[in-house]
Design an enzyme around this catalytic site. Structure first.
Site, PDB file in Angstrom:
ATOM      1  N   TRP A  34      16.673  -8.005  -2.565  1.00 10.80           N
ATOM      2  CA  TRP A  34      15.571  -7.226  -1.858  1.00 10.80           C
ATOM      3  C   TRP A  34      14.223  -7.874  -2.289  1.00 10.80           C
ATOM      4  O   TRP A  34      13.238  -8.164  -1.629  1.00 10.80           O
ATOM      5  CB  TRP A  34      15.279  -5.839  -2.336  1.00 10.80           C
ATOM      6  CG  TRP A  34      15.851  -4.665  -1.451  1.00 10.80           C
ATOM      7  CD1 TRP A  34      17.055  -3.993  -1.900  1.00 10.80           C
ATOM      8  CD2 TRP A  34      15.521  -4.366  -0.356  1.00 10.80           C
ATOM      9  NE1 TRP A  34      17.239  -2.984  -0.741  1.00 10.80           N
ATOM     10  CE2 TRP A  34      16.251  -3.205   0.184  1.00 10.80           C
ATOM     11  CE3 TRP A  34      14.042  -4.549   0.404  1.00 10.80           C
ATOM     12  CZ2 TRP A  34      15.927  -2.422   1.615  1.00 10.80           C
ATOM     13  CZ3 TRP A  34      13.900  -3.909   1.636  1.00 10.80           C
ATOM     14  CH2 TRP A  34      14.692  -2.725   1.888  1.00 10.80           C
ATOM     15  N   TRP A  39       5.116  -0.611  -0.429  1.00 10.17           N
ATOM     16  CA  TRP A  39       4.125   0.336   0.215  1.00 10.17           C
ATOM     17  C   TRP A  39       4.339   0.327   1.555  1.00 10.17           C
ATOM     18  O   TRP A  39       4.155   1.231   2.212  1.00 10.17           O
ATOM     19  CB  TRP A  39       2.721  -0.197  -0.430  1.00 10.17           C
ATOM     20  CG  TRP A  39       2.242   0.595  -1.707  1.00 10.17           C
ATOM     21  CD1 TRP A  39       2.512  -0.292  -2.946  1.00 10.17           C
ATOM     22  CD2 TRP A  39       1.878   1.886  -1.893  1.00 10.17           C
ATOM     23  NE1 TRP A  39       2.135   0.804  -3.795  1.00 10.17           N
ATOM     24  CE2 TRP A  39       1.718   2.103  -3.179  1.00 10.17           C
ATOM     25  CE3 TRP A  39       1.681   2.827  -0.958  1.00 10.17           C
ATOM     26  CZ2 TRP A  39       1.276   3.145  -3.597  1.00 10.17           C
ATOM     27  CZ3 TRP A  39       1.063   4.021  -1.346  1.00 10.17           C
ATOM     28  CH2 TRP A  39       0.941   4.203  -2.876  1.00 10.17           C
ATOM     29  N   TRP A  82      -2.520   3.853   3.215  1.00 13.18           N
ATOM     30  CA  TRP A  82      -1.485   3.211   2.289  1.00 13.18           C
ATOM     31  C   TRP A  82      -2.250   2.050   1.237  1.00 13.18           C
ATOM     32  O   TRP A  82      -1.817   1.577   0.270  1.00 13.18           O
ATOM     33  CB  TRP A  82      -0.369   2.659   2.924  1.00 13.18           C
ATOM     34  CG  TRP A  82      -0.482   1.801   3.815  1.00 13.18           C
ATOM     35  CD1 TRP A  82      -0.913   1.866   5.296  1.00 13.18           C
ATOM     36  CD2 TRP A  82      -0.706   0.266   3.735  1.00 13.18           C
ATOM     37  NE1 TRP A  82      -1.124   0.711   5.720  1.00 13.18           N
ATOM     38  CE2 TRP A  82      -0.841  -0.354   5.111  1.00 13.18           C
ATOM     39  CE3 TRP A  82      -0.587  -0.529   2.601  1.00 13.18           C
ATOM     40  CZ2 TRP A  82      -1.015  -1.597   5.146  1.00 13.18           C
ATOM     41  CZ3 TRP A  82      -0.471  -1.800   2.876  1.00 13.18           C
ATOM     42  CH2 TRP A  82      -0.694  -2.447   4.118  1.00 13.18           C
ATOM     43  N   TRP A 106      -6.501   6.416   8.917  1.00 18.88           N
ATOM     44  CA  TRP A 106      -6.247   7.332   8.086  1.00 18.88           C
ATOM     45  C   TRP A 106      -7.108   8.213   7.605  1.00 18.88           C
ATOM     46  O   TRP A 106      -8.140   7.920   7.283  1.00 18.88           O
ATOM     47  CB  TRP A 106      -5.687   6.702   6.729  1.00 18.88           C
ATOM     48  CG  TRP A 106      -4.385   5.920   7.010  1.00 18.88           C
ATOM     49  CD1 TRP A 106      -4.272   4.445   7.223  1.00 18.88           C
ATOM     50  CD2 TRP A 106      -2.954   6.247   7.206  1.00 18.88           C
ATOM     51  NE1 TRP A 106      -2.920   4.010   7.640  1.00 18.88           N
ATOM     52  CE2 TRP A 106      -2.077   5.141   7.564  1.00 18.88           C
ATOM     53  CE3 TRP A 106      -2.339   7.398   7.118  1.00 18.88           C
ATOM     54  CZ2 TRP A 106      -0.729   5.268   7.829  1.00 18.88           C
ATOM     55  CZ3 TRP A 106      -0.968   7.638   7.385  1.00 18.88           C
ATOM     56  CH2 TRP A 106      -0.221   6.430   7.796  1.00 18.88           C
ATOM     57  N   GLU A 129      19.616  -5.535  -5.172  1.00 18.15           N
ATOM     58  CA  GLU A 129      18.251  -5.209  -5.448  1.00 18.15           C
ATOM     59  C   GLU A 129      17.340  -6.693  -5.644  1.00 18.15           C
ATOM     60  O   GLU A 129      16.311  -6.773  -5.439  1.00 18.15           O
ATOM     61  CB  GLU A 129      18.084  -4.291  -6.790  1.00 18.15           C
ATOM     62  CG  GLU A 129      18.824  -3.050  -6.574  1.00 18.15           C
ATOM     63  CD  GLU A 129      17.998  -2.153  -5.394  1.00 18.15           C
ATOM     64  OE1 GLU A 129      16.583  -2.302  -5.293  1.00 18.15           O
ATOM     65  OE2 GLU A 129      18.725  -1.489  -4.605  1.00 18.15           O
ATOM     66  N   ASN A 160      12.086   3.162  -9.509  1.00 19.30           N
ATOM     67  CA  ASN A 160      11.849   2.803  -8.245  1.00 19.30           C
ATOM     68  C   ASN A 160      11.913   3.950  -7.150  1.00 19.30           C
ATOM     69  O   ASN A 160      11.339   4.090  -6.261  1.00 19.30           O
ATOM     70  CB  ASN A 160      13.128   2.127  -7.893  1.00 19.30           C
ATOM     71  CG  ASN A 160      12.886   1.416  -6.397  1.00 19.30           C
ATOM     72  OD1 ASN A 160      11.899   1.001  -5.729  1.00 19.30           O
ATOM     73  ND2 ASN A 160      13.955   1.754  -5.635  1.00 19.30           N
TER      74      ASN A 160
HETATM   75  C1  LIG Z   1       5.592   1.355  -3.294  1.00 18.04           C
HETATM   76  C2  LIG Z   1       6.435   0.461  -4.222  1.00 18.04           C
HETATM   77  C3  LIG Z   1       5.803  -0.459  -5.044  1.00 18.04           C
HETATM   78  C4  LIG Z   1       6.635  -1.429  -5.886  1.00 18.04           C
HETATM   79  N1  LIG Z   1       5.960  -2.450  -6.182  1.00 18.04           N
HETATM   80  C5  LIG Z   1       6.742  -3.466  -6.994  1.00 18.04           C
HETATM   81  C6  LIG Z   1       5.752  -4.395  -7.776  1.00 18.04           C
HETATM   82  O1  LIG Z   1       4.624  -4.612  -7.484  1.00 18.04           O
HETATM   83  N2  LIG Z   1       6.566  -5.316  -8.504  1.00 18.04           N
HETATM   84  C7  LIG Z   1       7.924  -5.252  -8.681  1.00 18.04           C
HETATM   85  O2  LIG Z   1       8.678  -5.849  -9.214  1.00 18.04           O
HETATM   86  N3  LIG Z   1       8.585  -4.194  -7.819  1.00 18.04           N
HETATM   87  C8  LIG Z   1       7.937  -3.314  -6.885  1.00 18.04           C
HETATM   88  N4  LIG Z   1       8.680  -2.356  -6.245  1.00 18.04           N
HETATM   89  C9  LIG Z   1      10.210  -2.220  -6.420  1.00 18.04           C
HETATM   90  C10 LIG Z   1      10.809  -1.733  -7.481  1.00 18.04           C
HETATM   91  O3  LIG Z   1      10.383  -0.289  -7.487  1.00 18.04           O
HETATM   92  C11 LIG Z   1      10.907  -2.268  -8.719  1.00 18.04           C
HETATM   93  O4  LIG Z   1      11.385  -3.687  -8.687  1.00 18.04           O
HETATM   94  C12 LIG Z   1      11.771  -1.727  -9.768  1.00 18.04           C
HETATM   95  O5  LIG Z   1      11.499  -0.337  -9.915  1.00 18.04           O
HETATM   96  C13 LIG Z   1      11.738  -2.296 -10.982  1.00 18.04           C
HETATM   97  O6  LIG Z   1      12.294  -1.560 -12.137  1.00 18.04           O
HETATM   98  P1  LIG Z   1      13.701  -2.286 -12.814  1.00 18.04           P
HETATM   99  O7  LIG Z   1      13.438  -3.859 -13.143  1.00 18.04           O
HETATM  100  O8  LIG Z   1      14.457  -1.557 -13.812  1.00 18.04           O
HETATM  101  O9  LIG Z   1      14.817  -2.678 -11.696  1.00 18.04           O
HETATM  102  P2  LIG Z   1      16.558  -2.747 -10.980  1.00 18.04           P
HETATM  103  O10 LIG Z   1      16.643  -1.438 -10.441  1.00 18.04           O
HETATM  104  O11 LIG Z   1      16.931  -3.049 -12.642  1.00 18.04           O
HETATM  105  O12 LIG Z   1      16.203  -3.877 -10.090  1.00 18.04           O
HETATM  106  C14 LIG Z   1      16.706  -5.283 -10.598  1.00 18.04           C
HETATM  107  C15 LIG Z   1      15.310  -6.233 -10.235  1.00 18.04           C
HETATM  108  O13 LIG Z   1      15.422  -6.135  -8.581  1.00 18.04           O
HETATM  109  C16 LIG Z   1      14.285  -6.336  -7.868  1.00 18.04           C
HETATM  110  N5  LIG Z   1      13.973  -4.988  -7.165  1.00 18.04           N
HETATM  111  C17 LIG Z   1      14.481  -3.828  -7.453  1.00 18.04           C
HETATM  112  N6  LIG Z   1      14.231  -2.923  -6.279  1.00 18.04           N
HETATM  113  C18 LIG Z   1      13.412  -3.581  -5.590  1.00 18.04           C
HETATM  114  C19 LIG Z   1      12.659  -3.385  -4.482  1.00 18.04           C
HETATM  115  N7  LIG Z   1      12.759  -2.081  -3.885  1.00 18.04           N
HETATM  116  N8  LIG Z   1      12.065  -4.366  -3.885  1.00 18.04           N
HETATM  117  C20 LIG Z   1      11.864  -5.569  -4.356  1.00 18.04           C
HETATM  118  N9  LIG Z   1      12.657  -5.918  -5.496  1.00 18.04           N
HETATM  119  C21 LIG Z   1      13.382  -5.128  -6.104  1.00 18.04           C
HETATM  120  C22 LIG Z   1      13.016  -6.084  -9.257  1.00 18.04           C
HETATM  121  O14 LIG Z   1      12.871  -7.573  -9.273  1.00 18.04           O
HETATM  122  C23 LIG Z   1      13.832  -5.575 -10.423  1.00 18.04           C
HETATM  123  O15 LIG Z   1      13.412  -5.859 -11.444  1.00 18.04           O
HETATM  124  C24 LIG Z   1       8.000  -1.336  -5.547  1.00 18.04           C
HETATM  125  C25 LIG Z   1       8.719  -0.548  -4.920  1.00 18.04           C
HETATM  126  C26 LIG Z   1       7.870   0.470  -4.125  1.00 18.04           C
HETATM  127  C27 LIG Z   1       8.714   1.648  -3.439  1.00 18.04           C
END
Ligand SMILES: Cc1cc2nc3c(=O)[nH]c(=O)nc-3n(C[C@H](O)[C@H](O)[C@H](O)COP(=O)(O)OP(=O)(O)OC[C@H]3O[C@@H](n4cnc5c(N)ncnc54)[C@H](O)[C@@H]3O)c2cc1C
Length: 489
Positions: free
Chosen positions: A277, A382, A359, A306, A274, A341
């Site tokens: 990612w 997105w 979107w 859209w 993650e 997420n």
């Molecule tokens: C439509 C959509 C919009 C999103 N917008 C954002 C946003 O504006 N800011 C944001 O930080 N994340 C975003 N994410 C990614 C992800 O949902 C969040 O990072 C995550 O839910 C944050 O929770 P956590 O810190 O507990 O994640 P954890 O599961 O603990 O993951 C650790 C870290 O990994 C990174 N990470 C995790 N999943 C992703 C992912 N899919 N893409 C990129 N980085 C990831 C984040 O920095 C996160 O804090 C988005 C995902 C989607 C599907």
């Protein structure tokens, strides 16, 4: 090696003093180091509300940094105004010979930094931007042809292959702390003075600053082994909650990645993925800045018009789509500014492929209200959910919101937490309350269309409409590739 008598560290999305690249490099190369933070009106003036959790988070994190610096006999200079003008002015006032900061990859930030660097150069002051918020930046991870990756899995493999211990080594700060410029405590504007009001941040339990990050990380380490299984179920405490800290740099990415690698096992490996990612989307933004301007990564889908039917977007924002998991997600989002997420994926997919809303409207709504809003990840997320971005899955795979709900919130625990009006609906109907027989409705006191909305759309038919939109855009692209004879050109 000492190069400068006086230098200035300009803090931005790197609000910590440990393992901080710009701070470390300034200390290492200067006899005296000042530290400044600017509440940049160029950013603040564009925010949609004066009650913004992010501004309060930043304010709290800056106050904590100031205290930390004052314990060392130094201070943090907190300015308010346009950073592009204030930073060069302040550097000159401090007689600094160099300004250090951590690199930002967002297009607007890059433009601002280029302008600041040019003004500083005119004043004879050096500008050093350092890599800090990612392990690999810009074009450090490329494919064999020297091109940027557009698919995550090969990017991740290349990222892991390139990783060496040196990239995870913390930037030293402590040994050079006596080089901080001694100064009496500087004044710091209150939240109201910069035009903002307190929010519910404290009530939500969000603790700003490095101390807040540490508390979350320690808690997460005790459950990281379960991350792979738990992370998809929004009713469980699966993820770390560190995103806001990663966004504002109150935690070091090197520390997190090193811990994940050191712990090992399925949970830590999945979590590291993650974090990768996050870097994947950062490099996509850097290579393809158009994705931040509402353009699709997959260019052919820019042509989709859209339908955006009236009322659909509002129903989604206001959590009254009639699909419980989507509505519970949007309530969580409205109440906390955070969204799990899995729910970001479900809610985004539903807006685009069931409600047929552009979107970009959802992306903007998240950008305005997410506490962890990050341009690269939000745009990437997105576009992924809308099938117009970097997704290895083809556009015809469409989430079914009821099946997602059955799979990831099996007993409806999360749904009931945020939609208490459905608390008494039996498990069997919690994912699709409109299917409840009249007798069950009477028993649980929920009549679809009364206590809870009827579905605003029917998934099956909307799915067909969404597929038709994609099919048209995809075949227009295929047609454009054909020569007039109808053969591939
Ligand atoms: C439509 C959509 C919009 C999103 N917008 C954002 C946003 O504006 N800011 C944001 O930080 N994340 C975003 N994410 C990614 C992800 O949902 C969040 O990072 C995550 O839910 C944050 O929770 P956590 O810190 O507990 O994640 P954890 O599961 O603990 O993951 C650790 C870290 O990994 C990174 N990470 C995790 N999943 C992703 C992912 N899919 N893409 C990129 N980085 C990831 C984040 O920095 C996160 O804090 C988005 C995902 C989607 C599907």
């Amino acid at each position: 090696m000492i190069e400068f008598d006086i230098s200035l560290v300009w803090l931005r999305r790197d609000l910590r003093l440990h393992d901080q690249a710009a701070f470390s490099r300034a200390l290492e190369s200067s006899k005296a180091v000042h530290v400044a933070f600017v509440f940049d009106t160029g950013i603040l003036d564009a925010l949609p509300s004066q009650r913004d959790r992010r501004v309060e988070f930043i304010h709290g994190s800056v106050a904590a940094l100031k205290q930390e610096l004052e314990a060392w006999g130094a201070t943090l200079h907190v300015l308010h105004g346009p950073a592009g003008r204030l930073v060069p002015e302040f550097a000159r006032a401090m007689n600094a010979q160099a300004v250090f900061c951590c690199r930002d990859y967002e297009p607007a930030a890059m433009r601002r930094d280029a302008a600041v660097a040019a003004t500083l150069a005119g004043l004879g002051i050096a500008f050093h931007a350092c890599k800090d918020q990612v392990i690999f930046e810009q074009d450090e991870v490329l494919n064999r042809a020297g091109k940027p990756f557009g698919v995550f899995t090969p990017y991740k493999q290349a990222w892991l292959k390139k990783l060496e211990a040196i990239q995870l080594r913390p930037w030293p700060v402590q040994p050079f702390c006596d080089r901080l410029a001694k100064a009496p405590p500087a004044p710091m504007p209150g939240l109201e003075e910069i035009g903002f009001q307190r929010t519910d941040l404290q009530a939500l339990g969000v603790q700003p600053g490095a101390a807040g990050a540490r508390r979350l990380f320690e808690d997460f380490l005790s459950r990281i082994d379960n991350y792979r299984e738990a992370r998809n179920f929004p009713a469980l405490k699966g993820p770390s909650g560190l995103s806001v800290h990663l966004r504002f740099g109150t935690v070091s990415i090197r520390e997190l990645a090193a811990a994940a690698l050191g712990i090992g096992g399925a949970g830590a490996e999945t979590w590291l993925s993650e974090l990768i990612w996050r870097e994947f989307y950062q490099q996509i933004l850097w290579h393809h800045p158009r994705v931040a301007e509402g353009r699709c990564y997959k260019l052919e889908f820019d042509a989709i018009e859209w339908p955006d039917p009236p009322g659909h977007f509002e129903a989604w924002c206001e959590a009254r789509t009639g699909y419980p998991l989507v509505d519970a997600a949007m309530r969580q989002f409205r109440q906390t500014g955070y969204l799990h997420n899995r729910l970001r994926m479900v809610a985004a997919s539903f807006l685009v492929k069931d409600l047929l809303v552009d979107w970009r409207r959802g992306e903007r709504y998240f950008a305005d209200h997410l506490i962890d809003f990050d341009l690269a990840s939000n745009s990437g997320g997105w576009q992924w959910a809308a099938s117009v971005g970097c997704d290895a899955q083809p556009w015809f795979r469409i989430f079914n919101p009821v099946m997602q709900s059955e799979r990831f919130d099996p007993g409806g625990r999360f749904i009931r937490r945020y939609l208490p009006e459905l608390a008494r609906v039996p498990d069997k109907y919690i994912h699709a309350p409109w299917s409840m027989p009249a007798k069950v409705q009477a028993e649980c006191g929920v009549r679809p269309g009364r206590e809870y909305p009827l579905p605003v759309v029917e998934h099956g038919s909307q799915r067909e409409k969404a597929l038709a939109l994609f099919r048209r855009a995809a075949s227009a692209k295929a047609g454009a590739r054909l020569s007039p004879s109808g053969r591939p050109g």
